[in-house]
Design a protein around this motif. Structure first.
Motif, short mmCIF file in Angstrom:
data_model
loop_
_atom_site.label_atom_id
_atom_site.label_comp_id
_atom_site.label_asym_id
_atom_site.label_seq_id
_atom_site.Cartn_x
_atom_site.Cartn_y
_atom_site.Cartn_z
N THR A 204 -48.88 29.28 62.68
CA THR A 204 -49.81 28.38 63.28
C THR A 204 -48.94 27.23 63.51
O THR A 204 -48.73 26.27 64.32
CB THR A 204 -51.15 28.08 62.72
N ALA A 205 -48.46 26.55 62.12
CA ALA A 205 -48.07 25.13 62.17
C ALA A 205 -46.85 25.17 62.87
O ALA A 205 -46.38 24.16 63.46
CB ALA A 205 -47.63 24.77 60.77
N GLU A 206 -45.91 26.20 62.74
CA GLU A 206 -44.68 26.02 63.58
C GLU A 206 -44.91 26.34 65.00
O GLU A 206 -44.37 25.50 65.89
CB GLU A 206 -43.74 27.34 63.30
N CYS A 207 -45.83 27.01 65.51
CA CYS A 207 -46.33 26.98 66.92
C CYS A 207 -46.89 25.68 67.33
O CYS A 207 -46.29 25.13 68.35
CB CYS A 207 -47.46 28.22 67.14
N ALA A 208 -47.64 25.08 66.70
CA ALA A 208 -48.17 23.62 66.92
C ALA A 208 -47.34 22.66 67.02
O ALA A 208 -47.03 21.77 67.88
CB ALA A 208 -49.27 23.21 65.86
N GLU A 209 -46.28 22.87 66.10
CA GLU A 209 -45.03 21.79 66.05
C GLU A 209 -44.20 21.88 67.40
O GLU A 209 -43.67 21.17 68.07
CB GLU A 209 -44.17 21.90 65.01
N PHE A 210 -44.00 23.32 67.74
CA PHE A 210 -43.15 23.51 68.94
C PHE A 210 -43.94 22.90 69.99
O PHE A 210 -43.15 22.29 70.82
CB PHE A 210 -42.82 25.07 69.13
N VAL A 211 -45.21 23.23 70.49
CA VAL A 211 -45.86 22.92 71.62
C VAL A 211 -46.08 21.34 71.53
O VAL A 211 -46.02 20.75 72.96
CB VAL A 211 -47.15 23.55 71.86
N ARG A 212 -46.15 20.68 70.64
CA ARG A 212 -46.64 19.19 70.37
C ARG A 212 -45.21 18.50 71.10
O ARG A 212 -45.16 17.68 71.71
CB ARG A 212 -46.47 18.77 69.02
N GLY A 213 -43.80 19.37 70.73
CA GLY A 213 -42.68 18.60 71.36
C GLY A 213 -42.61 18.72 72.99
O GLY A 213 -41.78 18.12 73.49
N GLN A 214 -43.26 19.73 73.32
CA GLN A 214 -43.07 19.93 74.95
C GLN A 214 -44.12 19.14 75.57
O GLN A 214 -43.59 18.58 76.71
CB GLN A 214 -43.57 21.34 74.99
N GLY A 215 -45.22 18.73 75.14
CA GLY A 215 -46.21 17.72 75.57
C GLY A 215 -46.83 18.41 76.87
O GLY A 215 -46.38 19.57 77.34
N GLY A 216 -47.81 17.79 77.21
CA GLY A 216 -48.50 18.20 78.50
C GLY A 216 -49.26 19.70 78.39
O GLY A 216 -49.40 19.98 77.39
N ASP A 217 -49.47 20.38 79.60
CA ASP A 217 -50.41 21.41 79.68
C ASP A 217 -49.41 22.58 79.95
O ASP A 217 -48.57 22.57 80.56
CB ASP A 217 -51.41 21.38 80.85
#
Length: 135
Positions: free
Chosen positions: A20-33
């Motif tokens: 979960t943490a790795e996934c959250a970090e990845f999407v945080r870097g993408q921004g948006g929806d």
């Protein structure tokens, strides 16, 4: 689409590995929806969304042991005893999951986590492809 591969050490035991943490970090870097697609390019692993840390991980492994015993019944018989069950598991726990992302955060339920499920004790290293799709 933006994509990256993360390495996951699953060790030499059946495991439910929290990513979960790795996934959250990845999407945080993408921004948006958008959508996060999590995919394991292995014939013997799966991805599940479930509550972790409350005994559910052990319950899932126990259920898989009941459904897919590590014995000599499997026709696919190379590797350690019961290895064939690892090749059947992805039909029950698919090698992918897609999660909505809103404002750079996964829209998971309160108790949901993203987990790599691996019964294959012969392969201690896994790759997980994280892909972010947006318009």
């Amino acid at each position: 689409m933006r994509s990256e591969i993360i390495a996951v050490a699953t060790g030499s035991r059946e495991t439910v590995h929290d990513i979960t943490a790795e996934c959250a970090e990845f999407v945080r870097g993408q921004g948006g929806d958008g959508l996060l697609h999590v995919f394991v390019p292995h014939a013997t692993a799966g991805v599940a969304l479930l509550e972790l840390g409350s005994g559910s991980d052990d319950d899932l492994l126990a259920a898989l042991r009941d459904l897919l015993p590590a014995d000599d019944r499997w026709r696919h018989a190379h590797g350690s005893r019961g290895h064939g069950r690892s090749h059947v598991m992805p039909a029950l726990i698919p090698p992918y999951a897609t999660i909505p992302v809103l404002r750079g955060r996964m829209a998971l339920g309160t108790w949901q986590s993203v987990a790599l499920i691996d019964l294959n004790v012969d392969n201690p290293q896994r790759q997980v492809r994280l892909s972010f799709l947006s318009d």
